[in-house]
Design a protein around this motif. Sequence first.
Motif, PDB file in Angstrom:
ATOM      1  N   HIS A 113       1.111  -0.957  -0.174  1.00 48.73           N
ATOM      2  CA  HIS A 113      -0.042  -0.314  -0.269  1.00 48.73           C
ATOM      3  C   HIS A 113       0.720   1.520  -0.566  1.00 48.73           C
ATOM      4  O   HIS A 113       0.307   2.411  -0.855  1.00 48.73           O
ATOM      5  N   LEU A 114       2.428   1.173   0.936  1.00 47.57           N
ATOM      6  CA  LEU A 114       2.989   2.469   0.109  1.00 47.57           C
ATOM      7  C   LEU A 114       3.729   2.973  -0.475  1.00 47.57           C
ATOM      8  O   LEU A 114       3.668   4.170  -0.653  1.00 47.57           O
ATOM      9  N   VAL A 115       3.483   1.442  -0.836  1.00 49.51           N
ATOM     10  CA  VAL A 115       4.577   1.753  -2.178  1.00 49.51           C
ATOM     11  C   VAL A 115       3.473   2.238  -3.354  1.00 49.51           C
ATOM     12  O   VAL A 115       4.104   3.171  -4.295  1.00 49.51           O
ATOM     13  N   LYS A 116       2.300   1.376  -2.969  1.00 46.94           N
ATOM     14  CA  LYS A 116       1.606   2.338  -4.295  1.00 46.94           C
ATOM     15  C   LYS A 116       1.042   3.523  -4.136  1.00 46.94           C
ATOM     16  O   LYS A 116       0.825   4.192  -4.655  1.00 46.94           O
ATOM     17  N   ALA A 117       1.003   3.962  -2.703  1.00 47.36           N
ATOM     18  CA  ALA A 117       0.449   5.549  -2.497  1.00 47.36           C
ATOM     19  C   ALA A 117       1.543   6.073  -2.872  1.00 47.36           C
ATOM     20  O   ALA A 117       1.440   7.551  -3.572  1.00 47.36           O
ATOM     21  N   GLY A 118       2.674   5.799  -2.271  1.00 47.77           N
ATOM     22  CA  GLY A 118       4.381   6.668  -3.113  1.00 47.77           C
ATOM     23  C   GLY A 118       3.689   7.166  -4.439  1.00 47.77           C
ATOM     24  O   GLY A 118       3.961   7.799  -5.573  1.00 47.77           O
ATOM     25  N   THR A 119       4.063   6.210  -5.045  1.00 46.63           N
ATOM     26  CA  THR A 119       3.879   5.762  -6.752  1.00 46.63           C
ATOM     27  C   THR A 119       2.815   6.740  -7.520  1.00 46.63           C
ATOM     28  O   THR A 119       2.993   7.662  -7.680  1.00 46.63           O
ATOM     29  N   ARG A 120       1.038   7.049  -6.576  1.00 43.48           N
ATOM     30  CA  ARG A 120       0.493   7.277  -7.358  1.00 43.48           C
ATOM     31  C   ARG A 120       0.830   8.514  -7.063  1.00 43.48           C
ATOM     32  O   ARG A 120       0.181  10.431  -7.578  1.00 43.48           O
ATOM     33  N   MET A 121       1.656   9.432  -5.303  1.00 44.56           N
ATOM     34  CA  MET A 121       1.919  11.006  -5.573  1.00 44.56           C
ATOM     35  C   MET A 121       2.537  11.578  -6.370  1.00 44.56           C
ATOM     36  O   MET A 121       2.702  12.690  -6.863  1.00 44.56           O
ATOM     37  N   ALA A 122       3.526  11.157  -6.747  1.00 43.54           N
ATOM     38  CA  ALA A 122       4.534  10.663  -8.264  1.00 43.54           C
ATOM     39  C   ALA A 122       4.022  11.243  -9.515  1.00 43.54           C
ATOM     40  O   ALA A 122       3.775  11.555 -10.480  1.00 43.54           O
ATOM     41  N   VAL A 123       2.876  10.247  -9.296  1.00 45.14           N
ATOM     42  CA  VAL A 123       1.643  10.443 -10.822  1.00 45.14           C
ATOM     43  C   VAL A 123       1.319  11.202 -10.625  1.00 45.14           C
ATOM     44  O   VAL A 123       1.037  11.564 -12.208  1.00 45.14           O
ATOM     45  N   ASN A 124       0.487  11.820  -9.932  1.00 46.92           N
ATOM     46  CA  ASN A 124      -0.113  12.764  -9.738  1.00 46.92           C
ATOM     47  C   ASN A 124       0.519  14.196  -9.875  1.00 46.92           C
ATOM     48  O   ASN A 124      -0.181  15.526 -10.311  1.00 46.92           O
ATOM     49  N   THR A 125       1.760  14.405 -10.233  1.00 46.64           N
ATOM     50  CA  THR A 125       2.785  15.344 -10.713  1.00 46.64           C
ATOM     51  C   THR A 125       2.552  15.760 -11.990  1.00 46.64           C
ATOM     52  O   THR A 125       3.637  16.693 -11.947  1.00 46.64           O
ATOM     53  N   SER A 126       2.580  14.983 -12.595  1.00 50.04           N
ATOM     54  CA  SER A 126       2.174  14.748 -14.506  1.00 50.04           C
ATOM     55  C   SER A 126       0.882  15.806 -14.184  1.00 50.04           C
ATOM     56  O   SER A 126      -0.201  15.292 -13.925  1.00 50.04           O
ATOM     57  N   PRO A 127       1.200  16.397 -15.920  1.00 50.55           N
ATOM     58  CA  PRO A 127      -0.373  17.559 -16.188  1.00 50.55           C
ATOM     59  C   PRO A 127      -1.052  16.619 -16.898  1.00 50.55           C
ATOM     60  O   PRO A 127      -2.384  17.785 -16.624  1.00 50.55           O
ATOM     61  N   GLU A 128      -1.074  15.847 -17.185  1.00 51.57           N
ATOM     62  CA  GLU A 128      -2.573  14.890 -17.466  1.00 51.57           C
ATOM     63  C   GLU A 128      -2.925  13.924 -16.878  1.00 51.57           C
ATOM     64  O   GLU A 128      -1.777  13.260 -15.985  1.00 51.57           O
ATOM     65  N   PRO A 129      -4.197  14.208 -17.109  1.00 59.77           N
ATOM     66  CA  PRO A 129      -4.776  12.499 -16.248  1.00 59.77           C
ATOM     67  C   PRO A 129      -4.711  11.135 -16.875  1.00 59.77           C
ATOM     68  O   PRO A 129      -4.850  10.323 -16.170  1.00 59.77           O
ATOM     69  N   PHE A 130      -3.669  11.268 -18.233  1.00 65.38           N
ATOM     70  CA  PHE A 130      -4.354   9.853 -18.801  1.00 65.38           C
ATOM     71  C   PHE A 130      -3.005   8.929 -17.837  1.00 65.38           C
ATOM     72  O   PHE A 130      -3.211   7.761 -17.380  1.00 65.38           O
ATOM     73  N   SER A 131      -1.800   9.542 -17.857  1.00 68.06           N
ATOM     74  CA  SER A 131      -0.843   8.340 -16.416  1.00 68.06           C
ATOM     75  C   SER A 131      -1.323   7.648 -15.455  1.00 68.06           C
ATOM     76  O   SER A 131      -2.102   6.479 -15.148  1.00 68.06           O
ATOM     77  N   ASN A 132      -2.732   8.576 -15.098  1.00 68.17           N
ATOM     78  CA  ASN A 132      -3.757   8.579 -13.231  1.00 68.17           C
ATOM     79  C   ASN A 132      -4.278   6.845 -14.185  1.00 68.17           C
ATOM     80  O   ASN A 132      -4.566   5.312 -13.885  1.00 68.17           O
ATOM     81  N   VAL A 133      -5.078   7.105 -15.339  1.00 65.86           N
ATOM     82  CA  VAL A 133      -5.789   6.154 -15.431  1.00 65.86           C
ATOM     83  C   VAL A 133      -5.063   4.657 -16.563  1.00 65.86           C
ATOM     84  O   VAL A 133      -5.174   3.309 -15.877  1.00 65.86           O
ATOM     85  N   ALA A 134      -3.779   4.345 -16.606  1.00 67.85           N
ATOM     86  CA  ALA A 134      -2.662   4.212 -17.284  1.00 67.85           C
ATOM     87  C   ALA A 134      -1.934   2.774 -15.649  1.00 67.85           C
ATOM     88  O   ALA A 134      -2.126   1.812 -16.097  1.00 67.85           O
TER      89      ALA A 134
END
Length: 197
Positions: A113-134
């Motif tokens: 979970h900590l790995v997932k949450a940390g990864t998602r925080m990094a993905v949220n720094t990208s300006p487009e939403p498609f990386s979240n979906v992927a």
Amino acid sequence: MSVLPLVFTSGWASGINAYAVVLLLGLFGATGVADGVPQALQRPDVLTAAGVLFLCEAVADKVPYVDSLWDSVHTVVRPVAGAVVAALLAGESGSLPELAAGAVGGGTALLSHLVKAGTRMAVNTSPEPFSNVAVSLAEDLGVAGIVTWAVFDPVSAAIAAGVLLALGAALVVLVAGRVRRFRRARARRRRERRGVP
């Protein structure tokens, strides 16, 4: 055969999507695909609740920043679910004490979970939403794949889950700098808008 590899793998998967783990294991048990799935996971009310919550997570997990809010709420839910599933699996097999299984499942779920949450925080720094979906789709497919694999070959699935956990932790360490830079830049922009140097 020891249930420890299945406990470890289900813990890893629970840390990413606990509802998918409960739903898949329950469906595998209810349809006769897998033996040894605890009756508690096969109950219709449990399957229905897991299915509804899985759908909620599938939506929330694909929206930038909503995913991080969802993850923060699930910092408690996922490890507890991992511990409960592990204890149920151990109780069904009788080859591993339930308390030990709960500790392994819950601890592994917390780490993933900590790995997932940390990864998602990094993905949220990208300006487009498609990386979240992927990333969300990759997580969902990964959980489905590894849980299915674990039902048929728990040892090799546990090895794969261990490798994925180690790689994920290394990735979080690498991207932590990016998250810190993003937060500092965002704080600087806020100060500039308010006219604070």
